[in-house]
Scaffold this motif. Structure first.
Motif, mmCIF file in Angstrom:
data_model
loop_
_atom_site.group_PDB
_atom_site.id
_atom_site.type_symbol
_atom_site.label_atom_id
_atom_site.label_comp_id
_atom_site.label_asym_id
_atom_site.label_seq_id
_atom_site.Cartn_x
_atom_site.Cartn_y
_atom_site.Cartn_z
ATOM 1 N N ASN A 358 0.845 -1.185 0.000
ATOM 2 C CA ASN A 358 0.000 0.000 0.000
ATOM 3 C C ASN A 358 0.884 1.239 0.000
ATOM 4 O O ASN A 358 1.277 1.743 1.046
ATOM 5 C CB ASN A 358 -0.919 -0.010 1.224
ATOM 6 N N LYS A 359 1.208 1.738 -1.196
ATOM 7 C CA LYS A 359 2.159 2.842 -1.307
ATOM 8 C C LYS A 359 1.547 4.124 -0.737
ATOM 9 O O LYS A 359 0.475 4.551 -1.142
ATOM 10 C CB LYS A 359 2.557 3.040 -2.764
ATOM 11 N N ASN A 360 2.249 4.709 0.195
ATOM 12 C CA ASN A 360 1.766 5.943 0.799
ATOM 13 C C ASN A 360 2.940 6.733 1.351
ATOM 14 O O ASN A 360 4.069 6.251 1.406
ATOM 15 C CB ASN A 360 0.743 5.651 1.900
ATOM 16 N N ASP A 381 0.923 -0.425 8.418
ATOM 17 C CA ASP A 381 0.467 -1.510 7.540
ATOM 18 C C ASP A 381 1.535 -2.562 7.289
ATOM 19 O O ASP A 381 1.669 -3.094 6.195
ATOM 20 C CB ASP A 381 -0.044 -0.939 6.210
#
Length: 458
Positions: A358-360, A381
């Protein structure tokens, strides 16, 4: 007659304190599996003995006469216990889906980490072992699993050593352990299976993880080895790397100071106990300002346009066997710390971005040059790889950044996060609602004073 009786009593006493020599298999239940391991206990085993776990390579079969790395003769001399766990059939995608006895060395908790911990407990049920002196090592895939145990079990094992093995391909290296770890790595210069050419990337990762000096002290013995000692920094441990001349993919070499890789590992282990002091909050300290260090040669981008510094990037290719320099974090609360210098009025933008899953963006901040920055952020995450970027306003801005480090937040700091109010502290410093001291703030929910500003965009 009296003298004879005294001798007999002495012999009886000796027999009560010395265990009979053991070299046999034991079965243990781990989940739904029955696993086995070979236990070696020398005649002169010490009370409260150290324990070494020695892990074989892929395809290895442990017998009472064959096991690599081998410590039996050293245990006979020094009175410690050795356990040789037997790996279960494992699929190796990097070897065309081959199945062979080995280790599920994927970096995180799994049935093999459970099994190896169970081996420790089973040995402890049979003999009095010193919980402060438990050590883990391995060859090839066993070396890969050793890195996994360093990642997952640094609260159990005091030190780690690998020979001809580090996580490759699907067995990606995680270096996100609870604490820094003493690490020894031995590798043959002629190893093109678990490629010697990629070991420096692994060492770089572990050196930064430990906060060790990235410029090693080197000793070279022509025709034998080059030994690089990355000396411990504050709160961390050293990383020691042996490059062995003429050695291929092997579990043993005589080309060390003691003419034995196993003896070299044992000598390294003996320097450390589980309570050897360290800073358990330290997660990453690259020390790029170290004298003689060339950051660009170790994966850093420097002074490229407005980019002052950048590190981290996913580079999974067949050519590099998924082995590269990276910044890795797992779920937790952290703080990025660094110092900067430059002309008054300059600012630096700092960003930490997740590159996997989950790229953030977990941190996006702007700080004034000259401020000792302490910037909190949270990873929620799970494990992932990250890029850290320092950006200047103008390409001509002459700014230096030093003492970069990432620490986990202490319990006191976490308590501060939940209790800090929105008023200026008595010392006239500025604090965010996370409870972390910051300076010069203009964005976000922040307690302000009148002097400086830090922009926090979370």
């Amino acid at each position: 007659m009296k003298k004879t009786a005294t001798i007999l009593i002495t012999l009886c006493c000796m027999l009560t304190v010395q265990a009979a020599k053991v070299n046999k298999f034991f079965n243990i239940k781990v989940g739904n599996d029955t696993r086995k391991y070979l236990l070696y206990v020398p005649n002169n085993v010490k009370a409260n003995a150290p324990l070494v776990l020695s892990l074989h390579g892929a395809g290895g079969t442990v017998t009472t006469t064959s096991h690599d790395p081998d410590f039996n003769s050293i245990a006979d001399k020094d009175g410690f216990i050795v356990a040789y766990p037997q790996g279960k059939n494992t699929t190796f995608p990097g070897l065309g889906g081959m199945q062979a006895p080995g280790w599920s060395s994927y970096g995180e908790e799994n049935f093999d980490t459970d099994y190896l911990r169970a081996v420790v407990e089973d040995v402890a049920a049979k003999y009095t072992i010193d919980r402060q002196r438990l050590y883990c090592c391995g060859f090839s895939n066993g070396g890969m699993m050793t890195y996994v145990m360093a990642n997952t079990s640094s609260h159990i094992f005091a030190a780690f050593a690998a020979i001809s093995g580090y996580p490759i391909n699907e067995f990606h290296l995680h270096h996100t352990s609870w604490r820094p770890v003493p690490l020894l790595h031995i590798h043959g210069k002629a190893d093109d299976f678990v490629k010697y050419s990629l070991v420096p990337n692994v060492i770089d990762n572990m050196v930064a993880r430990n906060g060790a000096n990235p410029v090693p002290v080197k000793t070279t013995k022509s025709g034998k080895y080059t030994k690089s000692v990355y000396e411990a920094g504050e709160g961390g441990f050293p990383v020691v790397f042996y490059e062995i001349d003429g050695m291929g993919h092997n579990p043993f070499t005589q080309n060390t100071e003691k003419n034995s890789s196993s003896q070299t590992m044992w000598d390294f282990f003996q320097q450390y106990t589980l309570d050897s002091p360290c800073d358990t909050t330290l997660k990453w300290r690259p020390r790029i300002e170290a004298e003689g260090y060339a950051p660009k040669s170790h994966g850093w981008t420097m002074n490229s346009g407005k980019t002052l510094l950048r590190f981290g990037g996913t580079q999974n290719t067949d050519a590099n066997q998924n082995v590269y320099r990276s910044l890795q974090l797992r779920t937790g609360s952290y703080k990025l710390c660094f110092k900067s210098a430059g002309e008054e009025g300059m600012t630096i933008a700092v960003k930490i971005e997740k590159l996997t899953g989950n790229k953030n963006t977990v941190l996006n901040a702007t700080v004034n040059v000259g401020v000792d920055a302490v910037l909190p952020f949270t990873v929620s995450d799970g494990w992932g790889e990250y890029r850290i970027t320092f950006t200047r306003q103008q390409t001509t801005d002459a700014i230096s950044v030093t003492d970069i480090a990432i620490h986990s937040l202490t319990s006191e700091e976490l308590l501060g996060i939940s209790t800090t109010s929105s008023t200026t502290r008595a010392d006239n410093s500025t604090y965010s609602l996370s409870g972390i001291k910051c300076r010069n703030t203009t964005k976000g929910i922040i307690i302000k004073n009148n002097k400086k500003t830090v922009n926090i965009e979370r």
